[in-house]
Each structure stands twice: as structure tokens, then as C-alpha cells.
Write a protein that holds these residues in place. Sequence first.
Motif, PDB file in Angstrom:
ATOM      1  N   SER A   1      17.937  -6.878  36.395  1.00  0.00           N
ATOM      2  CA  SER A   1      18.858  -7.093  37.607  1.00  0.00           C
ATOM      3  C   SER A   1      17.654  -6.599  39.065  1.00  0.00           C
TER       4      SER A   1
ATOM      5  N   ASN B   1      16.122  -9.745  41.690  1.00  0.00           N
ATOM      6  CA  ASN B   1      16.123  -9.402  43.125  1.00  0.00           C
ATOM      7  C   ASN B   1      14.645  -9.616  44.166  1.00  0.00           C
TER       8      ASN B   1
ATOM      9  N   LYS C   1      19.911  -1.750  46.883  1.00  0.00           N
ATOM     10  CA  LYS C   1      21.424  -2.046  46.039  1.00  0.00           C
ATOM     11  C   LYS C   1      21.820  -1.564  44.807  1.00  0.00           C
ATOM     12  N   LEU C   2      20.946  -1.917  43.771  1.00  0.00           N
ATOM     13  CA  LEU C   2      21.594  -1.635  42.186  1.00  0.00           C
ATOM     14  C   LEU C   2      21.842  -0.326  41.833  1.00  0.00           C
TER      15      LEU C   2
ATOM     16  N   ALA D   1      22.837   1.469  44.146  1.00  0.00           N
ATOM     17  CA  ALA D   1      24.815   1.948  44.808  1.00  0.00           C
ATOM     18  C   ALA D   1      25.935   0.485  43.510  1.00  0.00           C
ATOM     19  N   MET D   2      25.572   0.277  42.805  1.00  0.00           N
ATOM     20  CA  MET D   2      26.481  -0.439  42.037  1.00  0.00           C
ATOM     21  C   MET D   2      25.948   0.364  40.694  1.00  0.00           C
ATOM     22  N   SER D   3      25.226   1.355  40.379  1.00  0.00           N
ATOM     23  CA  SER D   3      25.229   1.359  39.545  1.00  0.00           C
ATOM     24  C   SER D   3      26.627   3.020  39.375  1.00  0.00           C
TER      25      SER D   3
END
Lengths: 390, 129
Positions: A310, A314, A379-380, A382-384
Amino acid sequence: MEDTKKIYLDYAATTPTDPEVIAAMQPYFFDSFGNPSSIHSFGQDAKKGIEDARQKLASFLGAKPAEIVFTSGGTESDNMSLIAVAHENAQKGNHIITTRIEHHAVLEPARLLQKQGMKVTYVKTSKEGLVDPSDIKKAITAKTILISVMHANNEIGTIQPIAEIGRIAREKGIYFHSDAVQTIGHIPVKTDELNVDLLSLSAHKFYGPKGVGALYIRKGTRIGNYLYGGDQENGRRASTHNTAGIVGLGKAIELCEKQMDAEAKLQIQLRDTLIREIPERVQEVVLNGHPTQRLPNNVNFSIRYIEGESLLLNLDMLGIAASTGSACTSTSLEPSHVLLAIGLPHEIAHGSLRLTLGRWSKKSDVEQFLHYLPEVVEKLRAMSPLYHKK
Amino acid sequence: MEGYSNKLMEYFLHPRNVGEIENPSGKGRVGNVVCGDIMELYIKVENNIITDAKFKTLGCGAAIATSSIVTEMVKGKTLDEALKVSNKAVVEALGGLPQHKLHCSVLAEQALKAAIEDYQSKQAGGARS
């Protein structure tokens, strides 16, 4: 490489072919196209190109031209070292020592030899990826015929105490091979100083073309032939020479001999900027590899709570090319064996990022990368589901 | 990346429904740190219909894209309809997945089922008390 919008931080994967190398290769496609094994002038023209390249590489290594065998690259040189030495010396013994962090081009032939009845010891490393020469010494038996330890690791950049391991091997009369694919053209490599009997290298890692490499074989080393059906390379490796590629390798090593020290100096500055600044800008990162005993151009961090593919995708969208040891970029679904071997838990290994610098790396590349990294990680994360902001 | 469709890249780079639902009706968590993918899926259920769905995922491009699209696919569906959303449907919705990434779509289906089961078991528990 002229595209200023794109930033290449993956020189350990492959390097661009230097324009001077391309120019040196050019005549060997049409003007001097002859088969170097032919006795007529066309053939002899091509042969001269090959022998000049052999001389240049031998000079870089402090070796004799007759000790160089040109191959198709690092993989073949590694395969040949293990398989052709093991087969030729099977009467002497049936034991090989290598390490857990070798390239697959060494580990896979080692596994093949195991299937054929050879015994293989895989020596551990420290958490910085360093092999302890005394561990090698302890693993030696009366049946040991070959020790293979890479000069520097391709993922984490740790440089091994090769000279010392070579001395141990020599004392015991055991052949010593080193995969120097990552060091040739980047730091000095002298076969006599390193006490190696066999040494693998690949042109495209030092600004030469892809598909060509070499194996240094110390005079007197008992090694079988590897490809059959011709007497090229003294019969050790049959197959019509890749003349242009070999000439390119020769030119590339000549350029490295002149430029290597200055390049390494600059790369160490950029490397150390990255090693210092990444933890300043992104929390919860871990440097992989040895802090100082590492390649001038290698940076490897694990970034917690995110996954490598990921991160790479990005960065790629921003024009930045890097690499990872995450399983998700392989079809095996296993993270890098190197990162696991140095003791990283799976979840940390999955979040690794490798940045490797080279001849055209600029300070502005590093600055751009450092500018973008925090927002991509943020960003990643925040998704984890594992990340809870501190 | 080789084998990733444009649609997958779109859902990966601009994922829909990222986040958590406060006091969700159901929550499912699948995967593990060893394999590298962890998905959390949250649903809000009203009158047997999924009115909201959100996700959080640690994983590769395919893992993020599959979990994002599955949240879109189930919104507005009844629980029975949502339970019929298969990993194949997720793959089709993304315009295909590389062979070695198919397990991500299976995880997405499992995360959805786990969230619905969580909701249903809470309901059953509630009925007893």
C-alpha cells in the motif's frame, strides 16, 4: 532519469545503464557483430572487446583475467558456485555452510543440493543482520566443502565480515563463495583482501546492462562446468558470448573504478539524511540493518501499522519508486525471509520500506521523498485498525 | 501494479467509507498480523436493513479496495441480501483481482459475515434478557 517529476529510489533493484556504457556497447551490435569464437577478423574484433572487458574487471577485483567467467548475471553466478562446486567436490565432502539471509539465488540451489543428499547449515545473524564468523567456524565439519556468505545484503544493506570468514575457510581448506552483487561498483572489492575463492557479480547493479554478469573463480578452484555444448570460457560456461553485454560490463566497471569513492561519499550523506529524518517525521519506525556497517546507498525502515505494498503504490502515484519486503508484493504471501531471519515479527516485516540511492540521486530527491512520506503514512494509518494515534 | 484494474486502484487510492461507526449494530474483524491483512467492518442496522457500513483495513491495495467496495455494496441491503454478497461478487465489482490476491476478497466476505453475525448474536442475546 531526466524526468524531474519522477524520483527513483530503487537502485538496488536495478540501475539505469550509463550513457557512456551504452555508447561503448553500440559498435558490438552491427560493426563488430562477429562470433568471438570465430577465427576470422569479424570474430577476433568481438573477442578483443570481450578480453578488454575481462581485463578491466580483473583489474577492479585485483584478480587475473583468466579467473573471470562471464555469465548471464548474478543468479547464474550464484547457482554455478553452489551447484558446480558441490558436484565437482562431492567425493571430498557433502556439507555446505551458508546463511539465512542469502539471496534466493543461493538459497534455492542449496535446497536443490539438499534434495540430492547434500547437508546444508544455515547460519543465523544478529538482529542487525551481521554474521558472526565464529558461528561459521563452529558449523565447519570434516565434510564441509563450501561456505557461501553474501558480501552485503540486498534488502537491509548490512556488510558482512567477509575477509575474516574467508580466512577461516582458507585455514580449513574449504572453498569460500561470496555473492557481491550489491557491493561491486559501490565499495572496493579485492578478491585477495576478501579471501574469496568465488565471487558473483551482475552488471545491471552498477550501471551496466541487464543479462550479463561474471563469476570470479580463484585459480586452482575445483569447479565443474555449468553449461555444456561449447568451449567458451574454457568450457566452463558454453554459449555464444553476449559480446555487447560483456563490453558494457567492462565499461561500467571502469567508470565505477573512477567514480565509486566520490559517489559513495555523496550517497552516504543522502543515506544518513534519510536515516536521521525519517524517524523525525514519522513516529514508530524502526531502522533495519546495521547503523554503520551498511551499504552507502541503502536505507531500510519498518513503518508500523501499515503494509508495504500500500505504501509503495501510494508513493508510486506521487512518482516515487521504492521497494518493500512485504509479502503482498510476492506471490508467496510470506514476508521477506531476510526480515524474518533478523527477528522481525511478521507484522513489522510486512511494513518495510527499502530506499536505495545511486549515481543520479540528488539531495532534492531525498527532500521530496521526506516531504511526501508523512502524508502517505498518515493516510494509511488512518485506515489501519491497529493504529491508535498517540 | 501489475494485475490491478483501474477500478481497484480508484478504490484503493480513494477508498469509500473509511472509519468506524460509533456504537455499531455489528462489528466483524478478520485476518491476522501474520498474513499481513486485518479487516474491520462496522455495520449499522435499522429495520433489518444495513443503513451504514464502514471499514478499517491494514493490508495491501487489494485488501483495502475489497473492504471499501463491500461496504458500498451492502448499504441499503437487507441482512439476508447482504449475506448473499460473495467474494466472487466483490471481485467482479472491482473488475477482477490477480490470482494471488483473491484471498483478499474472501477476507472481505468474511468480515461482512462476521459483522452480521455479531449483530445477530447481539439481537439473540437481547431477546433473552
